[in-house]
Motif scaffolding. Structure first.
Motif, mmCIF file in Angstrom:
data_model
loop_
_atom_site.group_PDB
_atom_site.id
_atom_site.type_symbol
_atom_site.label_atom_id
_atom_site.label_comp_id
_atom_site.label_asym_id
_atom_site.label_seq_id
_atom_site.Cartn_x
_atom_site.Cartn_y
_atom_site.Cartn_z
ATOM 1 N N ALA A 183 -85.364 -26.757 -5.364
ATOM 2 C CA ALA A 183 -86.671 -26.728 -5.561
ATOM 3 C C ALA A 183 -87.024 -27.444 -7.002
ATOM 4 N N ASP A 184 -88.093 -28.297 -6.993
ATOM 5 C CA ASP A 184 -88.600 -29.022 -8.233
ATOM 6 C C ASP A 184 -89.815 -28.403 -8.634
ATOM 7 N N ALA A 185 -90.209 -27.284 -8.212
ATOM 8 C CA ALA A 185 -91.161 -26.450 -8.691
ATOM 9 C C ALA A 185 -90.993 -24.974 -8.320
ATOM 10 N N THR A 186 -91.300 -24.051 -9.200
ATOM 11 C CA THR A 186 -90.807 -22.670 -8.939
ATOM 12 C C THR A 186 -91.832 -21.826 -9.310
ATOM 13 N N PHE A 187 -92.240 -20.627 -8.840
ATOM 14 C CA PHE A 187 -92.975 -19.543 -9.330
ATOM 15 C C PHE A 187 -92.315 -18.244 -9.372
ATOM 16 N N GLN A 223 -93.730 -36.228 15.286
ATOM 17 C CA GLN A 223 -94.383 -36.694 16.454
ATOM 18 C C GLN A 223 -95.902 -35.890 16.352
ATOM 19 N N LYS A 224 -95.827 -34.551 15.841
ATOM 20 C CA LYS A 224 -96.870 -33.808 15.607
ATOM 21 C C LYS A 224 -98.092 -34.207 14.663
ATOM 22 N N THR A 225 -97.420 -35.120 13.543
ATOM 23 C CA THR A 225 -98.172 -35.442 12.427
ATOM 24 C C THR A 225 -98.433 -36.980 12.463
ATOM 25 N N SER A 226 -97.964 -37.872 13.290
ATOM 26 C CA SER A 226 -98.042 -39.421 13.477
ATOM 27 C C SER A 226 -97.078 -39.893 12.254
ATOM 28 N N GLY A 227 -96.315 -39.134 11.766
ATOM 29 C CA GLY A 227 -95.570 -39.650 10.717
ATOM 30 C C GLY A 227 -95.916 -39.366 9.380
ATOM 31 N N ARG A 228 -97.010 -38.603 9.239
ATOM 32 C CA ARG A 228 -97.488 -38.359 7.990
ATOM 33 C C ARG A 228 -96.412 -37.519 6.995
ATOM 34 N N PRO A 229 -96.694 -37.699 5.665
ATOM 35 C CA PRO A 229 -95.666 -37.243 4.705
ATOM 36 C C PRO A 229 -95.729 -35.713 4.935
ATOM 37 N N ILE A 230 -94.722 -35.044 4.681
ATOM 38 C CA ILE A 230 -94.772 -33.585 4.352
ATOM 39 C C ILE A 230 -95.309 -33.242 3.023
ATOM 40 N N ASP A 231 -96.179 -32.420 2.788
ATOM 41 C CA ASP A 231 -96.937 -32.064 1.503
ATOM 42 C C ASP A 231 -95.954 -31.060 0.743
ATOM 43 N N VAL A 232 -95.474 -29.858 1.396
ATOM 44 C CA VAL A 232 -94.730 -29.016 0.759
ATOM 45 C C VAL A 232 -93.768 -28.437 1.589
ATOM 46 N N VAL A 233 -92.428 -28.284 0.947
ATOM 47 C CA VAL A 233 -91.599 -27.468 1.758
ATOM 48 C C VAL A 233 -91.280 -26.264 0.891
ATOM 49 N N ILE A 234 -91.083 -25.062 1.488
ATOM 50 C CA ILE A 234 -90.907 -24.016 0.810
ATOM 51 C C ILE A 234 -89.777 -23.260 1.147
ATOM 52 N N ASN A 235 -88.625 -22.757 0.217
ATOM 53 C CA ASN A 235 -87.529 -22.059 0.722
ATOM 54 C C ASN A 235 -87.958 -20.736 0.455
ATOM 55 N N THR A 236 -87.644 -19.724 1.399
ATOM 56 C CA THR A 236 -87.686 -18.472 1.029
ATOM 57 C C THR A 236 -86.887 -17.832 0.533
ATOM 58 N N HIS A 237 -85.668 -18.275 0.440
ATOM 59 C CA HIS A 237 -84.528 -17.730 -0.530
ATOM 60 C C HIS A 237 -83.400 -18.708 -0.608
ATOM 61 N N HIS A 238 -82.498 -18.413 -1.025
ATOM 62 C CA HIS A 238 -81.449 -19.358 -1.330
ATOM 63 C C HIS A 238 -80.291 -19.639 -0.152
ATOM 64 N N HIS A 239 -80.234 -18.733 0.881
ATOM 65 C CA HIS A 239 -78.993 -18.832 1.640
ATOM 66 C C HIS A 239 -78.871 -20.015 2.451
ATOM 67 N N LEU A 252 -91.014 -29.393 -3.389
ATOM 68 C CA LEU A 252 -89.975 -28.353 -2.752
ATOM 69 C C LEU A 252 -90.245 -27.348 -3.504
ATOM 70 N N ILE A 253 -90.739 -26.046 -3.082
ATOM 71 C CA ILE A 253 -91.030 -24.887 -3.931
ATOM 72 C C ILE A 253 -90.212 -23.833 -3.501
#
Length: 320
Positions: free
Chosen positions: A158-162, A99-115, A132-133
């Protein structure tokens, strides 16, 4: 971390009154002779968690429902999400974000840790996100937990890590994720919105709640203190910090004073533990401590207890 904000089990006695102590242990006090035995207390499910979207500052906001705090960022150029809670709450969050993005795709999801209370909604968000990072250790830690959990499905990772730093510019905002060594786990990232001066701390920050210190996953209380000190020093005085969890009734958005207060909590934990070791106390005696001096108001419950923190402190300080 596997904890849920605002979840409670409310115990009632049905037709018979049950003492508070009996409620805590699931049994009633002994009945006087000649009376029938007391009925066991009835467990009444807690009311459903209420979803809540809040603006924080300059296109950064938070979503709270059940599990670790979800952060979000929406501007004309990008949509980012930090952490994903659980499948059901992730869907609620995703529906609200649309509703905030008019249905636009999400560019990035970040996990802060694994729990699980921060990553179990990954599948829901991954279907709508470009990438997903996470910090490099997070996928392996997720897989280790799944392998040790009977009948657990393979986690969405995640499909990308750092290793230490990830950064990208999204219009007028630069978003940077950093790993500063072990703290709550061995793979915690903080996420800094540099223009907004908002930092999502994941579970490196609990607001007046006893934290989980996941030593099997590489946690370190001593380095956790250094992380909090570094973040407090590096960030401007007006920075808003987003905590993973907070005491019931308190906000998950706090200032630098609250961040450093959490550092002081760990300083007090280590001071108490070193004192106990100097006096020859056993681990069992230490973890029986009823309250941490100066932090008596901190909330515990479930897996989040002072005893758990003190037990890890004892193990950390006595490790060879």
């Amino acid at each position: 971390m596997k904890i849920d904000r605002r979840r409670f089990i409310v115990l009632s006695s049905g037709a018979l009154a049950v003492s508070p102590i009996a409620r805590a242990f699931g049994t009633d006090q002994a009945q006087p002779p000649g009376l029938p035995p007391a009925l066991p207390p009835t467990q009444v499910p807690a009311p459903p968690a209420v979803p809540k979207f809040e603006d924080v500052r300059q296109n950064v906001g938070i979503f709270t429902m059940r599990g670790g705090t979800i952060g979000w960022f929406v501007n004309k150029d990008a949509v980012l999400v930090i952490d994903t809670q659980y499948p059901d709450t992730a869907k609620t969050c995703l529906d609200g974000l649309k509703q905030k993005t008019s249905g636009r795709p999400i560019d990035v999801v970040i996990n802060t840790h694994h729990h699980a209370d921060h990553t179990s909604g990954n599948a829901v968000f991954r279907a709508e996100a470009k990438t997903l990072i996470a910090q490099a250790r997070v996928p392996d830690l997720q897989r280790q937990v799944a392998a040790a959990t009977p009948n657990s499905a393979a986690p969405v990772v995640a499909d990308a890590t750092f290793d230490t730093t990830w950064s990208e510019k999204f219009g007028d905002e630069t978003v940077t994720a950093r790993f500063n060594g072990p703290g709550h786990t061995g793979g915690d990232a903080i996420v800094h919105f540099e223009r907004a001066q908002v930092v999502h701390m994941g579970d490196l920050l609990f607001h007046e709640r006893h934290p989980r210190v996941d030593r099997p996953a590489g946690a370190s209380i001593q380095n956790w203190i250094r992380i909090l000190e570094k973040v407090g020093k590096d960030m401007p005085a007006d920075t808003i910090f987003i905590a993973g969890h907070a005491k019931d009734g308190l906000p998950v958005t706090v200032d630098r004073k609250a961040l450093l207060r959490f550092r002081d909590y760990f300083d007090a934990v280590l001071a108490l533990t070193r004192k106990a070791l100097g006096q020859g106390q056993t681990k069992e005696a230490l973890v029986a401590t009823a309250a941490l001096p100066g932090f008596e108001g901190y909330q515990g419950g479930g897996a989040l207890t002072l005893a758990g923190v003190l037990g890890v402190a004892y193990d950390e300080l006595t490790a060879k």
